[in-house]
Design a protein around this motif. Structure first.
Motif, short mmCIF file in Angstrom:
data_model
loop_
_atom_site.label_atom_id
_atom_site.label_comp_id
_atom_site.label_asym_id
_atom_site.label_seq_id
_atom_site.Cartn_x
_atom_site.Cartn_y
_atom_site.Cartn_z
N SER A 103 -3.79 0.92 -18.93
CA SER A 103 -3.28 1.47 -20.19
C SER A 103 -3.76 2.90 -20.41
N ALA A 104 -4.91 3.23 -19.80
CA ALA A 104 -5.41 4.60 -19.97
C ALA A 104 -4.87 5.53 -18.89
N MET A 105 -4.11 4.98 -17.94
CA MET A 105 -3.61 5.78 -16.83
C MET A 105 -2.23 6.33 -17.16
N THR A 106 -1.89 7.41 -16.50
CA THR A 106 -0.61 8.05 -16.79
C THR A 106 0.33 8.07 -15.60
N GLY A 107 -0.24 7.89 -14.39
CA GLY A 107 0.63 8.00 -13.21
C GLY A 107 0.29 7.01 -12.12
N LEU A 108 1.26 6.83 -11.21
CA LEU A 108 1.07 6.00 -10.02
C LEU A 108 1.26 6.90 -8.80
N HIS A 109 0.24 6.90 -7.93
CA HIS A 109 0.31 7.71 -6.71
C HIS A 109 0.58 6.79 -5.52
N ILE A 110 1.53 7.19 -4.68
CA ILE A 110 1.80 6.43 -3.44
C ILE A 110 2.17 7.43 -2.36
N ASP A 111 1.62 7.24 -1.15
CA ASP A 111 2.07 8.00 0.02
C ASP A 111 2.88 7.07 0.91
N LEU A 112 4.10 7.49 1.24
CA LEU A 112 4.99 6.70 2.09
C LEU A 112 5.29 7.47 3.36
N TYR A 113 5.47 6.74 4.45
CA TYR A 113 5.83 7.36 5.72
C TYR A 113 6.93 6.54 6.37
N ILE A 114 8.09 7.16 6.53
CA ILE A 114 9.21 6.51 7.22
C ILE A 114 9.24 7.11 8.63
N PRO A 115 9.11 6.27 9.68
CA PRO A 115 8.98 6.83 11.03
C PRO A 115 10.21 7.61 11.47
N GLU A 116 9.96 8.55 12.36
CA GLU A 116 11.03 9.28 13.01
C GLU A 116 11.95 8.30 13.72
N GLY A 117 13.21 8.61 13.79
CA GLY A 117 14.14 7.72 14.48
C GLY A 117 14.93 6.86 13.52
N ILE A 118 14.46 6.77 12.30
CA ILE A 118 15.25 6.08 11.27
C ILE A 118 16.20 7.11 10.66
N ASN A 119 17.48 6.79 10.69
CA ASN A 119 18.49 7.74 10.22
C ASN A 119 18.78 7.51 8.74
N LEU A 120 18.18 8.36 7.93
CA LEU A 120 18.44 8.27 6.49
C LEU A 120 19.82 8.83 6.18
N ASN A 121 20.45 8.31 5.13
CA ASN A 121 21.73 8.87 4.68
C ASN A 121 21.67 9.11 3.18
N ALA A 122 22.78 9.56 2.62
CA ALA A 122 22.78 10.01 1.22
C ALA A 122 22.47 8.87 0.25
N SER A 123 22.72 7.64 0.69
CA SER A 123 22.46 6.53 -0.23
C SER A 123 21.17 5.78 0.10
N SER A 124 20.39 6.35 1.01
CA SER A 124 19.09 5.71 1.31
C SER A 124 18.21 5.74 0.07
N PHE A 125 17.38 4.70 -0.05
CA PHE A 125 16.48 4.67 -1.21
C PHE A 125 15.30 3.78 -0.91
#
Lengths: 284, 465
Positions: free
Chosen positions: B364-386
């Motif tokens: 309740s006293a916090m204001t944000g959530l921090h996350i580091d994500l890593y999507i490996p090379e070779g995965i082909n993202l597109n405009a609707s990736s999420f």
């Protein structure tokens, strides 16, 4: 080639001039007949030690090629070839190799060597030193088939299976005769089981001593069976020429088909094949 | 190596003498050997044999039964408990000896067994001594029947067993919830002479190719040994790494230790293979080692301003699981199991969605959530990736369900995602608009679009500026 129809004198068993001591003991133990006789086979009349790399010696060996009729009469699955992939001589051994491959409509290939027309003989001591393959559906054999007689067909011509083996029973070999009235399922046969050892991990000697009225079956130094005319329910047809066959079948009614557990390729290694005739020496 | 160690143990004084003088061992030296007795349980415990049940197992599941035996006076009786038995969930025990045995002259552990019904013993074997288990052998899923049948557990390489104390072990749970009883008799190591045609394998015989980075450790798994038995059956057992000699084709790129653990050192390609008793194992691991893996940026916020779920930079709250399984649609594998040069990273493969449950957090006293994500090379993202991120507050009862849970989900859209590099997210907690309270946060869930089937996660923490 020597005179094929030479008479082999019969000898009383007395002391051990025999190559196989076990023969003496077995007779002494099992047969009460004072007149029991045995020939001494010491004249080497055929020997192939497979010392020349390449194809087997063409002066001794022919090949059966293909699938025969109904898989050589046994619903066997292999196609026999004479290709080096299936038969070759290397480092002092004959290698007969069964492979799982599509070839001429069959699912397996292998080889079958025979001395038909090159070495055919009546009586003698026939032996080969062989390391066998293993696995469900693997069926190697070292055997003799009666030479063609006009107007007669198997089983009248006779068959002597010096060694047959099912790859799924790696400790057991069988010695068998087939003749009229006692062929295929009714053949006269005996198993020999190794204790604490198996036939696919080392070389073993498989042989017969074949005289006019008996065939002795042995493995290494153990005589495990004798078949005489009294033991067969039909005519004794083992008194004419026979030729030698070495083959490695895959599948068929004797062993059943290979399964997913069967490892391919499988190779039968033959160190030597030797045939001795009686030297006529008496051994009283 | 083994013999020398053995010798050290037994003749310490002498060895000190040798090492002090730095003289080699004389040719006349005879190494101490252990008793070669192969008996384990014939009509009772053989000399020095102990019974130690596994923690959590039904402690009294094992008894010596003098009413039933295959041969002689008694057998080992194992009563597998029913599901829910308060005494323990399964029957499992090891039978080590006080002093090791030299079993190198045998080729198999054999025993007779029968059961009150046809059943499948989960694990049975030898080499488990509640210690290193260096030469552990496990036959999994051993089918037993209501008749006495002899079973053969081959030794993957007998020459290794010159000082083995783990003579027998098993672990078996209820069958479809029901307990039953099985008996084992005439347990002994034998030289059958018919255990032949060894076919060891690593990685279950597969030739595996893997792209990876430097400074990563990878265990070689799927270690088995198969022998053909006299009855024609190919018997496969799981074998400990100790039976294997591992090799690398390129020690400059990757090393492999005697435990079968590979460490990548430099860029390049290395092939890991193995042998058992001089026989080449089927299967290999080809590693295409890229450069150093770029770690997520080290968090810099002061610890006082942070409640951390997962980070090497902070003290973390307790995590219940990194990969809670949500039937039946979840495919995700992996969890907190990637370690790069001392840095822990959560690694998910076959990723579709996954939940991490942690100790209830009052943010309740916090204001944000921090996350580091890593999507490996070779995965082909597109405009609707999420990637969707969901937070769940378990409410005042602090457990899932109960009618007071609140859930809120936000979407990280394609324009914020990258492959082959870390994506650092600082998400205002106010973005989780449906989260009416955050005093009992307990679950964070990730869900990706279909093409994102691998995901690394690091530094999950709540913060205030």
């Amino acid at each position: 080639m020597k005179d094929k129809k030479r008479f082999i004198p019969m000898l009383r068993v007395a002391k051990s001039k025999l190559a196989l001591l076990a023969v003496v003991f077995a007779f002494a133990a099992c047969d009460t007949s004072e007149e029991q006789t045995v020939a001494v086979f010491e004249d080497l009349i055929l020997e192939d030690n497979f010392d020349q790399d390449g194809a087997p010696d063409a002066s001794i060996w022919n090949y059966d090629i293909g699938t025969g009729q109904n898989g050589w009469g046994n619903n066997e699955l292999q196609y026999y070839t004479s290709r080096s992939e299936n038969v070759s001589v290397q480092n002092g051994y004959l290698l007969i190799t069964a492979r799982k491959e599509n070839f001429q409509g069959s699912g397996y290939t292998s080889a079958r060597l025979l001395t038909k027309g090159k070495f055919e003989n009546t009586y003698g001591r026939y032996e080969a030193r062989i390391k066998l393959p293993y696995g469900q559906g693997i069926w190697p054999a070292f055997w003799l088939l009666g030479s063609d007689i006009p107007g007669e067909i198997w089983p009248q011509i006779g068959e002597i299976d010096i060694m047959e083996y099912r790859g799924q029973e790696p400790t057991v070999v069988l010695g068998t005769v087939h003749g009229p009235g006692y062929s295929a399922g009714q053949s006269i046969s005996k198993r020999y089981e190794l204790q604490g050892d198996r036939f696919d991990t080392g070389f073993h000697i498989f042989g017969i001593e074949w005289g006019p009225e008996y065939i002795n079956f042995y493995v290494d130094d153990v005589l495990y069976n004798q078949i005489t005319p009294d033991d067969v329910p039909g005519e004794w047809v083992f008194n004419h020429d026979f030729y030698i066959i070495l083959n490695l079948a895959v599948g068929g009614s004797f062993v059943g088909s290979p399964n997913a557990e069967t490892v391919f390729p499988q190779t039968m290694l033959v160190d030597y094949v030797r045939v001795y005739e009686s030297n006529g020496q008496r051994n009283f | 190596m083994m013999k020398t160690n053995l010798y050290k143990l037994i003749c310490t004084g002498i060895l000190i003498g040798f090492t002090a003088c730095e003289r080699p061992l004389s040719d006349d030296v005879e190494f101490a050997t252990y008793a070669s007795n192969g008996d384990v349980f014939l009509d009772g415990f053989t000399a020095g044999l102990n019974y130690f049940p596994f923690e959590g197992s039904k402690l009294d599941a094992f008894t010596v039964d003098s009413e039933v035996s295959y041969d002689g006076e008694a057998s080992m009786r194992i009563d597998v408990p029913n599901f829910g038995d308060p005494g323990g969930a399964y029957a499992g025990a090891v039978f080590p000896t006080n002093s090791p045995r030299d079993l190198s002259g045998y080729d198999a552990l054999t025993f007779w067994a029968k059961a009150t019904k046809a059943a499948t013993i989960n694990e049975i074997g030898f080499g488990n001594n509640f210690g290193e288990n260096k030469f552990l052998v496990t036959k999994t899923n051993l089918r037993i029947s209501t008749n006495w049948v002899k079973y053969i557990i081959p030794i993957p390489d007998p020459s290794k067993l010159i000082a083995e104390s783990g003579l027998f072990w098993y672990s078996e749970g209820p069958e479809d919830g029901d307990g039953y009883t099985f008996w084992v008799d005439e347990v002994q190591f034998e030289k059958l002479g018919t255990v032949a045609q060894p076919r060891p394998s690593i990685l279950n015989g597969e030739d595996v190719e893997q792209t990876t980075f430097t400074d990563i450790t990878i265990p070689v798994t799927g270690l088995t040994q198969t022998f053909n038995l006299a009855n024609g059956v190919n018997q496969t057992v799981n074998a400990a790494p100790g039976y294997f000699t591992f090799e690398t084709s390129n020690p400059g790129v990757a090393l492999v230790n005697e435990q079968g653990v590979v460490t990548t050192l430099n860029e390049g390609t290395a092939v890991i293979t193995a042998l058992v008793g001089g026989v080449r194992a089927a299967g290999s691991l080809t590693l295409n080692v890229g450069g150093a893996f770029e770690l997520a940026p080290t968090p810099t916020r002061p610890a006082a301003n942070v409640i951390s779920v997962y980070s090497d930079a902070y003290t973390n709250v307790n995590v219940d699981f990194y990969n809670g399984f949500f039937e039946p649609f979840q495919t995700t594998l992996g969890g907190d199991d990637l370690n790069i040069n001392g840095n822990s990273i959560i690694s998910y493969t076959d990723f579709n969605f996954v939940g991490i449950q942690f100790g209830r957090v009052n943010a309740s006293a916090m204001t944000g959530l921090h996350i580091d994500l890593y999507i490996p090379e070779g995965i082909n993202l597109n405009a609707s990736s999420f990637i969707d991120i969901e937070l769940q507050d378990y409410g005042s009862d602090a457990v899932t369900g109960g009618g007071d849970d609140t859930v809120s989900r936000i979407k990280i859209t394609a324009d914020r995602l990258q492959t082959g590099q870390w994506v650092t997210l600082d998400i205002p907690l106010s973005d989780f608009t449906a989260l009416t309270t955050r005093t009992n946060l307990g679950l964070i869930l990730f869900q990706g679009s279909a093409e994102i089937n691998e995901l690394l996660v690091d530094n999950i923490y709540f913060y205030t500026e």
